[in-house]
Design a protein around this motif. Sequence first.
Motif, PDB file in Angstrom:
ATOM      1  N   ASN A 140       0.832  -1.208   0.000  1.00  0.00           N
ATOM      2  CA  ASN A 140       0.000   0.000   0.000  1.00  0.00           C
ATOM      3  C   ASN A 140       0.864   1.255   0.000  1.00  0.00           C
ATOM      4  O   ASN A 140       0.571   2.222  -0.703  1.00  0.00           O
ATOM      5  CB  ASN A 140      -0.912   0.039   1.226  1.00  0.00           C
ATOM      6  CG  ASN A 140      -1.922  -1.080   1.250  1.00  0.00           C
ATOM      7  OD1 ASN A 140      -2.264  -1.643   0.221  1.00  0.00           O
ATOM      8  ND2 ASN A 140      -2.400  -1.407   2.429  1.00  0.00           N
ATOM      9  N   GLU A 143       2.497   1.681  -3.450  1.00  0.00           N
ATOM     10  CA  GLU A 143       1.495   2.101  -4.431  1.00  0.00           C
ATOM     11  C   GLU A 143       1.127   3.564  -4.231  1.00  0.00           C
ATOM     12  O   GLU A 143       1.027   4.326  -5.189  1.00  0.00           O
ATOM     13  CB  GLU A 143       0.253   1.218  -4.297  1.00  0.00           C
ATOM     14  CG  GLU A 143      -0.805   1.507  -5.333  1.00  0.00           C
ATOM     15  CD  GLU A 143      -1.988   0.565  -5.220  1.00  0.00           C
ATOM     16  OE1 GLU A 143      -3.090   0.993  -5.590  1.00  0.00           O
ATOM     17  OE2 GLU A 143      -1.814  -0.578  -4.757  1.00  0.00           O
ATOM     18  N   PHE A 146       4.091   5.823  -5.455  1.00  0.00           N
ATOM     19  CA  PHE A 146       4.338   5.834  -6.888  1.00  0.00           C
ATOM     20  C   PHE A 146       3.119   6.246  -7.728  1.00  0.00           C
ATOM     21  O   PHE A 146       3.277   6.571  -8.890  1.00  0.00           O
ATOM     22  CB  PHE A 146       4.914   4.492  -7.348  1.00  0.00           C
ATOM     23  CG  PHE A 146       6.228   4.205  -6.675  1.00  0.00           C
ATOM     24  CD1 PHE A 146       7.338   5.026  -6.905  1.00  0.00           C
ATOM     25  CD2 PHE A 146       6.368   3.152  -5.796  1.00  0.00           C
ATOM     26  CE1 PHE A 146       8.554   4.786  -6.272  1.00  0.00           C
ATOM     27  CE2 PHE A 146       7.584   2.898  -5.155  1.00  0.00           C
ATOM     28  CZ  PHE A 146       8.667   3.718  -5.399  1.00  0.00           C
ATOM     29  N   ASP A 147       1.928   6.240  -7.114  1.00  0.00           N
ATOM     30  CA  ASP A 147       0.720   6.621  -7.844  1.00  0.00           C
ATOM     31  C   ASP A 147       0.294   8.070  -7.586  1.00  0.00           C
ATOM     32  O   ASP A 147      -0.660   8.532  -8.177  1.00  0.00           O
ATOM     33  CB  ASP A 147      -0.444   5.703  -7.494  1.00  0.00           C
ATOM     34  CG  ASP A 147      -0.316   4.337  -8.119  1.00  0.00           C
ATOM     35  OD1 ASP A 147       0.601   4.150  -8.945  1.00  0.00           O
ATOM     36  OD2 ASP A 147      -1.122   3.465  -7.784  1.00  0.00           O
ATOM     37  N   ARG A 148       0.999   8.772  -6.705  1.00  0.00           N
ATOM     38  CA  ARG A 148       0.528  10.117  -6.377  1.00  0.00           C
ATOM     39  C   ARG A 148       0.844  11.116  -7.454  1.00  0.00           C
ATOM     40  O   ARG A 148       1.512  10.990  -8.359  1.00  0.00           O
ATOM     41  CB  ARG A 148       1.045  10.679  -5.063  1.00  0.00           C
ATOM     42  CG  ARG A 148       2.149  10.034  -4.425  1.00  0.00           C
ATOM     43  CD  ARG A 148       2.686  10.697  -3.210  1.00  0.00           C
ATOM     44  NE  ARG A 148       4.115  10.834  -3.411  1.00  0.00           N
ATOM     45  CZ  ARG A 148       4.724  11.944  -3.761  1.00  0.00           C
ATOM     46  NH1 ARG A 148       4.080  13.048  -3.912  1.00  0.00           N
ATOM     47  NH2 ARG A 148       6.018  11.961  -3.952  1.00  0.00           N
TER      48      ARG A 148
END
Length: 148
Positions: A140, A143, A146-148
């Motif tokens: 979590n 993720e 790296f997804d922000r």
Amino acid sequence: MDCCAPTNRGETTETNCPNCGQNGRRVPLITLKSLLKPAALATLEPDRDYAFCPNPSCETVYFAWDGSLTFAVGDLKVPVFQKDSDMDVPVCYCFDWTRERIERAVRNGGEPLQEIKAHVQAGRCGCEVNNPQGACCMGNVAEFIFDR
């Protein structure tokens, strides 16, 4: 045993959430005992197998594999990362890394994932009693970073 070892990451089961149909991830009984509010805990049937529903739009957090018993977001003592997008919700429950704290650390050149890994390697995590998904948070955290 290391709660973040690959064998303890919460495998997907062959059971679906009775509310939304999402595949559930097996969760240890100790997780429910640790995180359910007293009124919900009083209804827990400890001889059943439970799963965690990761669907962000579903109110159900835990359900018995046969679907006969469910626990919703309001039944837990803590907010659930997968179901609450507020910035003050923990991503890492053991070491209180919230979305806000992670963003601030990354912005300032910090490496929250490395700090968490160091704690895990030192045997300090207790994901099975702190994290509502009953498993390691590092996926979590990665993720989210790296997804922000």
